[in-house]
Enzyme design. Structure first.
Site, PDB file in Angstrom:
ATOM      1  N   CYS A 105      16.124  -9.075  43.205  1.00 41.03           N
ATOM      2  CA  CYS A 105      17.257  -9.557  41.959  1.00 41.03           C
ATOM      3  C   CYS A 105      18.534 -10.132  42.414  1.00 41.03           C
ATOM      4  O   CYS A 105      18.897 -11.280  41.896  1.00 41.03           O
ATOM      5  CB  CYS A 105      17.485  -8.257  40.925  1.00 41.03           C
ATOM      6  SG  CYS A 105      16.385  -7.084  41.134  1.00 41.03           S
ATOM      7  N   ARG A 107      11.501  -0.224  50.958  1.00 44.35           N
ATOM      8  CA  ARG A 107      12.041   1.095  50.304  1.00 44.35           C
ATOM      9  C   ARG A 107      11.486   2.213  51.100  1.00 44.35           C
ATOM     10  O   ARG A 107      10.326   2.462  51.507  1.00 44.35           O
ATOM     11  CB  ARG A 107      11.667   1.070  48.907  1.00 44.35           C
ATOM     12  CG  ARG A 107      12.058   0.025  47.960  1.00 44.35           C
ATOM     13  CD  ARG A 107      11.651   0.120  46.409  1.00 44.35           C
ATOM     14  NE  ARG A 107      12.261  -0.984  45.797  1.00 44.35           N
ATOM     15  CZ  ARG A 107      11.781  -1.399  44.682  1.00 44.35           C
ATOM     16  NH1 ARG A 107      10.963  -0.362  43.935  1.00 44.35           N
ATOM     17  NH2 ARG A 107      12.185  -2.516  44.009  1.00 44.35           N
ATOM     18  N   GLN A 161       6.497  -7.607  45.834  1.00 46.46           N
ATOM     19  CA  GLN A 161       6.689  -7.448  44.222  1.00 46.46           C
ATOM     20  C   GLN A 161       6.367  -8.878  44.022  1.00 46.46           C
ATOM     21  O   GLN A 161       6.928  -9.950  44.464  1.00 46.46           O
ATOM     22  CB  GLN A 161       7.953  -7.047  43.920  1.00 46.46           C
ATOM     23  CG  GLN A 161       8.502  -5.692  43.897  1.00 46.46           C
ATOM     24  CD  GLN A 161       9.679  -5.526  43.349  1.00 46.46           C
ATOM     25  OE1 GLN A 161      10.661  -6.139  43.856  1.00 46.46           O
ATOM     26  NE2 GLN A 161       9.677  -4.542  42.185  1.00 46.46           N
ATOM     27  N   ASP A 187       7.926 -10.723  41.426  1.00 53.49           N
ATOM     28  CA  ASP A 187       9.023 -10.408  40.905  1.00 53.49           C
ATOM     29  C   ASP A 187       9.248 -11.392  40.000  1.00 53.49           C
ATOM     30  O   ASP A 187       9.025 -12.858  40.399  1.00 53.49           O
ATOM     31  CB  ASP A 187      10.161 -10.305  41.921  1.00 53.49           C
ATOM     32  CG  ASP A 187      11.041  -9.110  41.334  1.00 53.49           C
ATOM     33  OD1 ASP A 187      11.128  -8.855  40.277  1.00 53.49           O
ATOM     34  OD2 ASP A 187      11.827  -8.936  42.306  1.00 53.49           O
ATOM     35  N   HIS A 193      12.719 -13.070  37.388  1.00 48.93           N
ATOM     36  CA  HIS A 193      13.847 -12.841  36.328  1.00 48.93           C
ATOM     37  C   HIS A 193      14.014 -14.109  35.267  1.00 48.93           C
ATOM     38  O   HIS A 193      13.850 -15.048  35.671  1.00 48.93           O
ATOM     39  CB  HIS A 193      15.247 -12.799  37.399  1.00 48.93           C
ATOM     40  CG  HIS A 193      14.937 -11.518  38.247  1.00 48.93           C
ATOM     41  ND1 HIS A 193      14.759 -11.677  39.599  1.00 48.93           N
ATOM     42  CD2 HIS A 193      15.199 -10.201  38.091  1.00 48.93           C
ATOM     43  CE1 HIS A 193      14.544 -10.515  40.067  1.00 48.93           C
ATOM     44  NE2 HIS A 193      14.919  -9.723  39.271  1.00 48.93           N
ATOM     45  N   LYS A 196      12.919  -0.762  28.440  1.00 46.37           N
ATOM     46  CA  LYS A 196      11.903  -1.572  29.148  1.00 46.37           C
ATOM     47  C   LYS A 196      10.392  -1.305  28.728  1.00 46.37           C
ATOM     48  O   LYS A 196      10.238  -0.431  27.786  1.00 46.37           O
ATOM     49  CB  LYS A 196      11.618  -0.999  30.504  1.00 46.37           C
ATOM     50  CG  LYS A 196      11.283   0.169  30.907  1.00 46.37           C
ATOM     51  CD  LYS A 196      10.950   0.741  32.391  1.00 46.37           C
ATOM     52  CE  LYS A 196      10.743   2.389  32.666  1.00 46.37           C
ATOM     53  NZ  LYS A 196      10.254   2.442  33.747  1.00 46.37           N
ATOM     54  N   HIS A 247      14.004  -8.410  33.988  1.00 44.92           N
ATOM     55  CA  HIS A 247      13.241  -8.336  35.169  1.00 44.92           C
ATOM     56  C   HIS A 247      11.899  -8.072  34.698  1.00 44.92           C
ATOM     57  O   HIS A 247      11.552  -7.438  34.039  1.00 44.92           O
ATOM     58  CB  HIS A 247      13.455  -7.150  36.053  1.00 44.92           C
ATOM     59  CG  HIS A 247      14.961  -6.869  36.363  1.00 44.92           C
ATOM     60  ND1 HIS A 247      15.264  -6.817  37.781  1.00 44.92           N
ATOM     61  CD2 HIS A 247      15.830  -6.196  35.460  1.00 44.92           C
ATOM     62  CE1 HIS A 247      16.533  -6.516  37.737  1.00 44.92           C
ATOM     63  NE2 HIS A 247      17.128  -6.222  36.478  1.00 44.92           N
TER      64      HIS A 247
END
Ligand code: ZN
Ligand code: ZN
Length: 585
Positions: A279, A308, A326, A328, A330, A410, A456
């Site tokens: 992000c 992570r 990911q 991902d 945005h 979410k 996200h």
């Protein structure tokens, strides 16, 4: 009169009591085999029970049938469980040889403690138990594991035996059958057979190396991913794997996410961190120029590999890893666009999931927790937008009140597999934190600066976990469009190799992933090998086929198709691939 709900609870309690009682019987059986055994605890668990023991030697799987046989004898003996109350001094004498029981005893505040006996076996226990051992209907010992006393790694390691127990033989058989099916689908087990990925010790836990076959599947899905993202108005970004501490200070990750991040590396006297999320990079790109409301919405996606920290004990195949990609995205938009953007995201995600063969979902809406950042009004608007789009898709959902992240509400979409297990896939999440921290703005029609909404979104979530799910969902038998090898061509004898090669070339020319098995193995062996690899089609080539100019096609299901022209076969495969079908014909 008891309601049916009461009855369900009652039944569940009785079964739990029976399972716990089975652990006493197991302890008695173990004591019979190892008179000096020391006992830990033996609770009921889901589907069964366990008991922890300290024994003079390590148990092996060969011990389990012996213990089972003794348990069966004890059960048949119809021995009652007898409760008595003793004062602590007497209990101390009773358990003089049992240091773990003594430790537990000292923690009981009451003067008198409950003690249960069945036959010659006595245990410190609060109960309840069944009346007699004969009430333990159907059980099986499953496995042995090491377990620290009281879960404390500084205390001794004990040996834990797991068992399952059910009210009927039928229920036990059903459970074992389901377990066998689950094991057959376990992606780690299937990987041994399919050789998709490795996790070598030299590299370290939780880091996955994909081989050619997994690489092929991933390429196909990523190509599909890119194509669909562009078609749906997204742009694709690429960002680095590391970033300066400054970035993670602004984003706040070094405050609230540090435990999941790896130690920094020193580059020219500055701390750089492996990225745990993509992000902040996307935000910096947003901020690299002045943004007008006319440019919004911006939809930026990335297949970004992040790192992570996970405890080594929690790593699990592809499902829990330390480095993962990911998918991902945005979305930055105005308040007016927010609802339609979320709607599009949800529709897009469902279309992609259904295309990959996933149909049964559990949807969760998570709302504002007590500790939250951001404007209350924005929380309300965003939450109601999420609720509205789920409802407009006609999806049943559950609300997790207060279960949102501190920075926004979410939606989570979980896939429900044939065994009722839920797998987290898509997440659509508002963020009221990062836009503040990075002071993101756009110039509105009024010429003033406004804060954009930030969403996200991950469709698959992490590629690694998704791939694990994909393997288990299809039990390794991937649909034709995803199968790394689509056709195995099997010559009956070496003299058929040339014709086999011609068919291979023809199929390849049509974009079909075909390969001749030119190994020295016998035909049946070759068919078996292709079967184990779950190749969708096998083409057997012998004298008959050469003469008639046809091919004999065998499906991985074992079904045999009538002889057909190569051209017809090509057409079938191409049609299935184009339609991303899960069928074989
Ligand atoms: Zn007990
Ligand atoms: Zn993000």
């Amino acid at each position: 009169m008891a309601s049916s709900e009461d009855k369900v609870t009652e039944d569940a309690e009785r079964t739990e009591t029976m399972r716990h009682s089975a652990s006493h019987v197991m302890a008695e059986a173990v004591k019979g085999l190892f008179p000096g055994a020391r006992f830990g605890i033996g609770p009921a668990i889901e589907n069964g029970f366990y008991y922890d023991f300290e024994l003079p030697r390590p148990l092996t799987n060969e011990d389990l049938p012996l213990i089972e046989a003794r348990m069966t004898e004890i059960i048949k003996g119809n021995t009652p469980f007898v409760r008595s109350e003793v004062d602590k001094d007497e209990a101390r004498r009773l358990f003089a040889e049992q240091p773990y029981k003594l430790e537990l005893l000292e923690e009981i505040p009451d003067e008198k403690v409950g003690v249960y006996r069945q036959g010659s076996f006595v245990d410190l226990c609060r109960g309840p138990h069944v009346k007699s051992t004969v009430e333990i209907k159907a059980f099986k010992l499953m496995s042995i594991a090491g377990a620290y006393w009281r879960g404390d790694e500084k205390r001794p390691m004990m040996q834990r035996i797991y068992g399952v127990a059910f009210e009927t033989r039928q229920a036990l058989d059903d459970y074992l059958k389901r377990l066998a099916e689950l094991e057959a689908r376990d992606h780690r087990r299937l990987n041994n057979q399919l050789k998709l990925y490795i996790t070598p010790d030299e590299v370290g836990g939780g880091l996955i190396l994909y081989g050619p076959k997994a690489g092929r599947i991933r390429t196909i899905i990523e190509d599909f991913w890119r194509q669909e993202h562009y078609a749906n108005g997204y742009d694709i970004l690429y960002t680095p794997h590391i970033g300066r501490s400054t970035l993670w200070e602004i984003s706040g990750h070094l405050d609230f996410y540090k435990d999941s991040m790896y130690s920094p590396m020193d580059i020219d006297g500055q701390d750089y961190y492996l990225k745990p999320m993509n992000c902040p990079f996307h935000i910096l790109f947003y901020k690299s120029q002045v943004r007008s409301y006319r440019e919004l919405p911006l939809r930026w996606a990335e297949l970004g590999t992040v790192y992570r920290y996970e405890k080594s004990g929690e790593l699990h195949g592809l499902l829990r890893v330390r480095g993962f990609t990911q998918d991902d995205a945005h979305i930055f938009c105005t308040p007016e666009q927010m609802e339609s953007e979320v709607d599009e995201v949800l529709r897009f995600a469902l279309y992609m999931l259904r295309t990959l063969g996933f149909k049964d979902f559990a949807v969760y809406l998570s709302t504002r927790p007590d500790k939250a950042v951001g404007d209350e009004r924005r929380w309300q608007d965003a939450t109601s937008a999420l609720r509205k789009v789920i409802e407009s898709e006609g999806l049943p959902y559950k609300v997790d009140e207060g279960g949102g992240a501190f920075y926004g509400p979410k939606i989570d979409i979980k896939f429900r597999d044939a065994f009722g297990r839920e797998w987290q896939l898509t997440t659509i999440q508002f963020d009221f934190n990062e836009p503040e921290r990075f002071d993101m703005v756009y110039i509105g029609p009024d010429g003033q600066e406004h804060r954009p909404y930030m969403v996200h979104r991950a469709w698959l979530g992490a590629w690694e976990r998704f791939f694990g799910l994909l393997i288990e969902h299809y039990a390794g038998a991937f649909p034709v469009w995803l199968a790394p090898q689509q056709v195995a061509i099997v010559p009956v004898a070496d003299r058929h190799l040339e014709y086999a090669g011609k068919i291979e070339a023809e199929l390849k020319k049509a974009g079909i992933r075909a390969k001749v098995d030119a190994s020295g193995e016998r035909m049946n062996q070759k068919i078996r090998a292709a079967q184990l690899e779950k190749v969708p089609y096998m083409i057997i080539v012998g004298d008959k086929e050469i003469e008639s100019g046809t091919v004999a096609v065998r499906l991985r299901t074992g079904e045999q198709l009538p002889p057909q022209a190569v051209g017809d076969f090509k057409k079938t495969v191409k049609k299935l691939v184009k339609g991303k079908s899960t069928g074989l014909v």
